[in-house]
Design an enzyme around this catalytic site. Sequence first.
Site, PDB file in Angstrom:
ATOM      1  CG  ASP A  87      -2.407  -1.077   0.804  1.00  0.00           C
ATOM      2  OD1 ASP A  87      -2.559  -1.626  -0.210  1.00  0.00           O
ATOM      3  OD2 ASP A  87      -2.725  -0.946   2.538  1.00  0.00           O
ATOM      4  CG  HIS A 129      -6.690   5.846   5.254  1.00  0.00           C
ATOM      5  ND1 HIS A 129      -7.586   5.692   5.965  1.00  0.00           N
ATOM      6  CD2 HIS A 129      -6.905   5.636   3.873  1.00  0.00           C
ATOM      7  CE1 HIS A 129      -8.915   5.561   5.020  1.00  0.00           C
ATOM      8  NE2 HIS A 129      -8.462   5.449   4.168  1.00  0.00           N
ATOM      9  N   GLY A 137      -3.047   2.865   4.581  1.00  0.00           N
ATOM     10  CA  GLY A 137      -4.018   3.209   2.720  1.00  0.00           C
ATOM     11  C   GLY A 137      -3.767   4.528   1.919  1.00  0.00           C
ATOM     12  CG  ASP A 165     -12.105   8.399   0.522  1.00  0.00           C
ATOM     13  OD1 ASP A 165     -11.193   9.162  -0.345  1.00  0.00           O
ATOM     14  OD2 ASP A 165     -12.593   7.481   1.057  1.00  0.00           O
ATOM     15  CG  HIS A 167     -10.908   3.781   2.069  1.00  0.00           C
ATOM     16  ND1 HIS A 167     -11.292   4.153   0.767  1.00  0.00           N
ATOM     17  CD2 HIS A 167     -11.175   2.660   1.663  1.00  0.00           C
ATOM     18  CE1 HIS A 167     -11.145   3.496  -0.354  1.00  0.00           C
ATOM     19  NE2 HIS A 167     -10.627   2.270   0.369  1.00  0.00           N
ATOM     20  CG  ASP A 254     -13.226   6.310  -2.652  1.00  0.00           C
ATOM     21  OD1 ASP A 254     -13.457   7.074  -2.261  1.00  0.00           O
ATOM     22  OD2 ASP A 254     -11.501   5.793  -2.245  1.00  0.00           O
ATOM     23  CE1 TYR A 298      -6.973   5.362  -5.761  1.00  0.00           C
ATOM     24  CE2 TYR A 298      -8.625   4.636  -4.316  1.00  0.00           C
ATOM     25  CZ  TYR A 298      -7.706   5.363  -3.862  1.00  0.00           C
ATOM     26  OH  TYR A 298      -7.318   5.913  -2.068  1.00  0.00           O
TER      27      TYR A 298
END
Length: 390
Positions: A87, A129, A137, A165, A167, A254, A298
């Site tokens: 990552d 993150h 992340g 986001d 996440h 994302d 992404y």
Amino acid sequence: MSPSAVVWDPALLAYDMGDQHPFNPVRLHLTMRLAAALGVLDDVPLLSPEPAGAKDLYRAHSAEYLEAVQQAPMAGWDVGHGLGTEDNPLFTDMHDAASLVVGSTLLGARCIAEGRAQRAVSIAGGHHHAMQDRAAGFCIYNDCSVAISWLLEQGYDRIAYVDTDVHHGDGVQAAFVGDPRVLTISLHQHPFTLFPGTGYSSEIGAGDGEGRAVNVPLPPHTGDAGWLRAFHAVVPSLLEAFRPQVLVTQCGVDSHREDPLADLSLTVDGHRAIYRELRALAERWAEGRWLAVGGGGYQLMRVVPRSWTHLIATVLDHDVTPDVPLPVEWTDLVRGVAPSAEVPPTMSDGADVGYSPWGDGLDDAVDAAIRDTRRAVFPLHGLDPDDPRD
């Protein structure tokens, strides 16, 4: 005072984890080129950031961690601190590149705090993150946490952070989990199904900051209507109760239905609707002060440039209508970068962003998340979790 500031410099493209890594800086380059081609940036000066220094990085990170980041490219694979992983691979000048990202978000914060702008946007930021002593992340340094800490030092004592986001905004939540001056709200895919595995409704903060951490974990495949239903059922009421002096938003895209790393089903039209709501909330409850940063995303060609062009346009009050065709010069640029890419024709996915407000009697998986979150935190803000008027 200028109403809005855009922070950008091509040097920010140096945050590059490699051609095969999802966090590819081409998405930033294509966004800025699209915004320019559509006229969004006409007569808008782009502000160039300076790298954040150690004093500011220490706001969110330990001295040991900073030393590890600086030494990592020379130290090899066994550096620890989450560095040198799949990552978070090592790359040349990693510390300098990550420090510049932090500097970009700090510059936006400074423009607002010093009265040079009401709003500011840096699409290179949003690295939510990164933790105090480790990377996570795709995030080396946490620019969001550094900027919020800096704003607190300037005398602001009510800052709201809203993370859209896919996440969970775990690094920012962790940085301020016990601080009653910071309200963190994150809407994200359910942690049982996605990294980082945190962000349950029951995570509500601690100590004097109890109720200041708010999480809305949404089921996979939630689309525009469900996402906006959840947003409106939770966020406006909490901002009204908290009355922030500054609204900071992480605007990762994302959550889009084409994103290869997650499973929500929003559209570019849904993202545009989110940004317009955030702008309205900043105007209503934060005296117009709004610091917006990027984040994840992404689908590099079809999604990120269009969604973040809408973000920049919204911050600047240069709103782009959804049916505007993509400029030929930009589509030619994309085909030069990725000849096989299918380029959408307009700034829209053709989606209807209507939604039904919470409290209409329906009860599905999104409503379960809404109910759990409201019952966990609303009473701590003097709100009735079961009354749709709150």
